[in-house]
Enzyme design. Structure first.
Site, mmCIF file in Angstrom:
data_model
loop_
_atom_site.group_PDB
_atom_site.id
_atom_site.type_symbol
_atom_site.label_atom_id
_atom_site.label_comp_id
_atom_site.label_asym_id
_atom_site.label_seq_id
_atom_site.Cartn_x
_atom_site.Cartn_y
_atom_site.Cartn_z
ATOM 1 N N GLU A 13 1.149 -1.682 0.044
ATOM 2 C CA GLU A 13 0.240 0.352 -0.046
ATOM 3 C C GLU A 13 0.681 1.089 -0.229
ATOM 4 O O GLU A 13 1.053 2.714 -0.864
ATOM 5 C CB GLU A 13 -1.196 0.045 1.303
ATOM 6 N N ARG A 132 -4.981 -15.313 1.842
ATOM 7 C CA ARG A 132 -6.193 -14.152 2.157
ATOM 8 C C ARG A 132 -6.746 -13.540 0.938
ATOM 9 O O ARG A 132 -6.312 -13.778 0.007
ATOM 10 C CB ARG A 132 -5.415 -12.823 3.016
ATOM 11 N N THR A 166 -12.122 0.498 0.775
ATOM 12 C CA THR A 166 -10.394 1.175 0.722
ATOM 13 C C THR A 166 -11.361 2.450 0.069
ATOM 14 O O THR A 166 -10.383 3.444 -0.712
ATOM 15 C CB THR A 166 -11.334 0.100 -1.565
ATOM 16 N N HIS A 195 -9.109 2.664 4.355
ATOM 17 C CA HIS A 195 -8.665 3.827 4.540
ATOM 18 C C HIS A 195 -9.091 5.160 5.214
ATOM 19 O O HIS A 195 -9.964 5.061 5.946
ATOM 20 C CB HIS A 195 -8.579 3.901 2.567
ATOM 21 N N HIS A 355 -1.156 22.095 33.579
ATOM 22 C CA HIS A 355 -0.437 20.702 33.371
ATOM 23 C C HIS A 355 0.766 20.751 33.432
ATOM 24 O O HIS A 355 1.079 19.731 33.712
ATOM 25 C CB HIS A 355 -0.500 20.928 31.645
HETATM 26 C C1 HCA Z 1 -6.469 -1.097 -3.185
HETATM 27 C C2 HCA Z 1 -6.956 -2.042 -2.654
HETATM 28 C C3 HCA Z 1 -6.711 -2.496 -1.307
HETATM 29 C C4 HCA Z 1 -7.256 -4.174 -1.368
HETATM 30 C C5 HCA Z 1 -7.068 -4.170 0.511
HETATM 31 C C6 HCA Z 1 -6.411 -5.491 0.934
HETATM 32 C C7 HCA Z 1 -7.141 -1.144 -0.411
HETATM 33 O O1 HCA Z 1 -7.542 -0.082 -4.026
HETATM 34 O O2 HCA Z 1 -5.264 -0.585 -4.185
HETATM 35 O O3 HCA Z 1 -6.316 -6.172 0.024
HETATM 36 O O4 HCA Z 1 -7.188 -5.771 2.292
HETATM 37 O O5 HCA Z 1 -7.691 -0.145 -0.172
HETATM 38 O O6 HCA Z 1 -8.865 -1.730 -1.003
HETATM 39 O O7 HCA Z 1 -5.722 -1.890 -0.734
HETATM 40 CU CU CU Z 2 -5.354 0.605 0.602
#
Ligand code: HCA
Ligand code: CU
Length: 445
Positions: A13, A132, A166, A195, A355
């Site tokens: 990421e 996964r 996402t 995110h 404080h």
């Molecule tokens: C992206 C993909 C991801 C994947 C997250 C995951 C997201 O859009 O780049 O694999 O669980 O945020 O959906 O990072």
């Molecule tokens: Cu992501």
């Protein structure tokens, strides 16, 4: 809440962060530092992304780290075949399940998604690797669709299922509900990915843990160092550590080397965050429709009142500094935010007189985290108009001077009077104190 595993995604990421460019050596350095810190998994960019990404993935697998190495690929047999050859311990596969992504991204229906997922999972398992399965954009997906995919992949023995916010739209309560529901549907471990578009990423991770780590099941939490990732990024490793330290200090201290957090953040902040000249960034961004879009930098883009509905008018890559200058005219680098949990420059600074007094008596009055747990120290601010005589007294002692409390109180008035006129540096306040002290001794003689 207790057991969780960190799936650290700075090298996946994080590579999607606008300024990130990690060469092989940097990736190795970061992977080693993450491993040393104690993360459970290190997630790497897909080997299908580029030839160098594939080589880097192999190189990191050869390091023999304690952390398990994962690579993140599309839920597709071509990617899976390539990934299993790299030496990783497992694959994180992902496919979009929301109508947004199904319509605007891959165009596949739910039956196709389930069948492909099962094929990929069975293949990866036959190679003896972890797998996964995650649904991109889970929070804007149809719940029935979502649960049917998860339950299908659970039945064929997926290692973990992941939910991903996402677009950063989820609230902690929505997270709690979805994880709870999912917990009732699958038997495997659950992983979450949040995110930070609406500033909820750490809170969401924590809520997921509250909902999902029951009955001895552990929960996987995706993080990146400083949160770097697509757009404004994901759950920050440091923020999550701070949150978890309050929840379960012994567990966190037993697993992670917190005194290495600051170095880790500095390493990533400095590593390969090379700003691209704007022109080349535009070229790299491409159009997805073949050819290079002539992106122009129009000031209207900065004006949010003008709706940008036609995608061809979107700027492809556009950074400005605080004066609105394009990025190639300013240094685009990443700094540790001032308000970063734990490592922000003022995270353990106490300012107001009330404080400061309490902190000097007993730090737990105004500190939920202890700086010494992270190899850091606290700072009692005394050079301001908000200061009080306890803070000044402690400074007087630090400077090796002797005053009675009555004198310290008078001296405090001098500091405050000066600080009312202009901001004081430490040296300024110190010289007020020293001068005051000098006059005292002069008066005596
Ligand atoms: C992206 C993909 C991801 C994947 C997250 C995951 C997201 O859009 O780049 O694999 O669980 O945020 O959906 O990072
Ligand atoms: Cu992501």
């Amino acid at each position: 809440v207790s057991r969780f595993k960190i799936i650290e995604s700075t090298l996946r990421e994080g590579e999607q962060f606008a300024n990130a460019f990690f060469d092989t050596e940097t990736k190795i350095q970061i992977a080693k530092a993450l491993d040393d810190f104690g993360v459970d998994y290190i997630e790497l960019t897909s080997p299908a992304a580029s030839e160098q990404s594939r080589k880097d993935c192999e190189a990191i697998c050869k390091l023999g780290l304690k952390a398990k190495i994962l690579t993140h690929v599309r839920c597709h047999m071509d990617d899976a075949r390539m990934a299993v050859e790299t030496g990783v311990d497992g694959l994180d596969v992902v496919i979009g399940t929301s109508s947004y992504l199904r319509e605007h991204s891959h165009g596949k229906d739910m039956t196709y998604i389930i069948n492909t997922a099962i094929e990929v999972i069975e293949f990866v398992k036959s190679k003896g690797l972890e797998i996964r399965f995650s649904s991109e954009d889970s929070f804007r997906s149809n719940l029935v669709d979502l649960l049917s995919v998860y339950s299908a992949v659970d039945k064929v023995g997926v290692t973990r299922v992941g939910i991903a916010d996402t677009v950063g739209c989820a609230s902690p309560r929505q997270v709690y509900d979805l994880v709870r529901t999912l917990r009732g549907v699958v038997n495997c471990d659950i992983e979450t990915h949040f995110h930070d578009d609406t500033s909820c990423a750490v809170a969401n991770a924590y809520c997921a843990l509250e909902a999902g780590a029951t009955h001895g099941m552990s929960l996987g939490l995706d993080t990146s160092v400083l949160g770097i990732g697509e757009r404004n990024g994901i759950t920050t490793l440091g923020g999550l550590m701070a949150r978890m330290m309050v929840a379960d200090r012994d567990y966190v201290m037993s697993k992670y080397k917190l005194h290495k957090l600051k170095d880790l953040e500095n390493l990533v902040a400095d590593a390969g965050m090379s700003p691209l000249p704007l022109s080349s960034a535009l070229v790299l961004a491409g159009t997805g429709r073949g050819g290079i879009l002539q992106a122009t930098l129009r000031p209207t883009i900065l004006n949010p009142s003008i709706p940008q509905t036609d995608p061809s008018s979107f700027p492809l890559f556009y950074h400005v500094d605080q004066f609105g200058k394009p990025a190639n005219e300013c240094a685009v680098q990443i700094n540790i935010p001032f308000n970063n949990p734990i490592t922000g420059f003022c995270a353990f600074t106490h300012k107001a007189g009330i404080h400061a007094k309490a902190i000097l008596n007993n730090p737990t009055t105004y500190e939920i985290l202890k700086p010494e747990d992270y190899g850091l120290s606290r700072y009692v601010h005394f050079a301001s108009r908000l200061t009080g005589w306890n803070a000044i007294k402690s400074r007087v002692e630090q400077l090796g001077l002797t005053m009675t409390d009555a004198q310290v109180k008078l001296c405090t008035q001098k500091v405050k009077a000066m600080a009312d006129v202009r901001p004081l540096a430490i040296d300024d306040a110190d010289s007020v104190i020293r001068t005051f002290h000098l006059n005292l001794t002069a008066d005596h003689e």
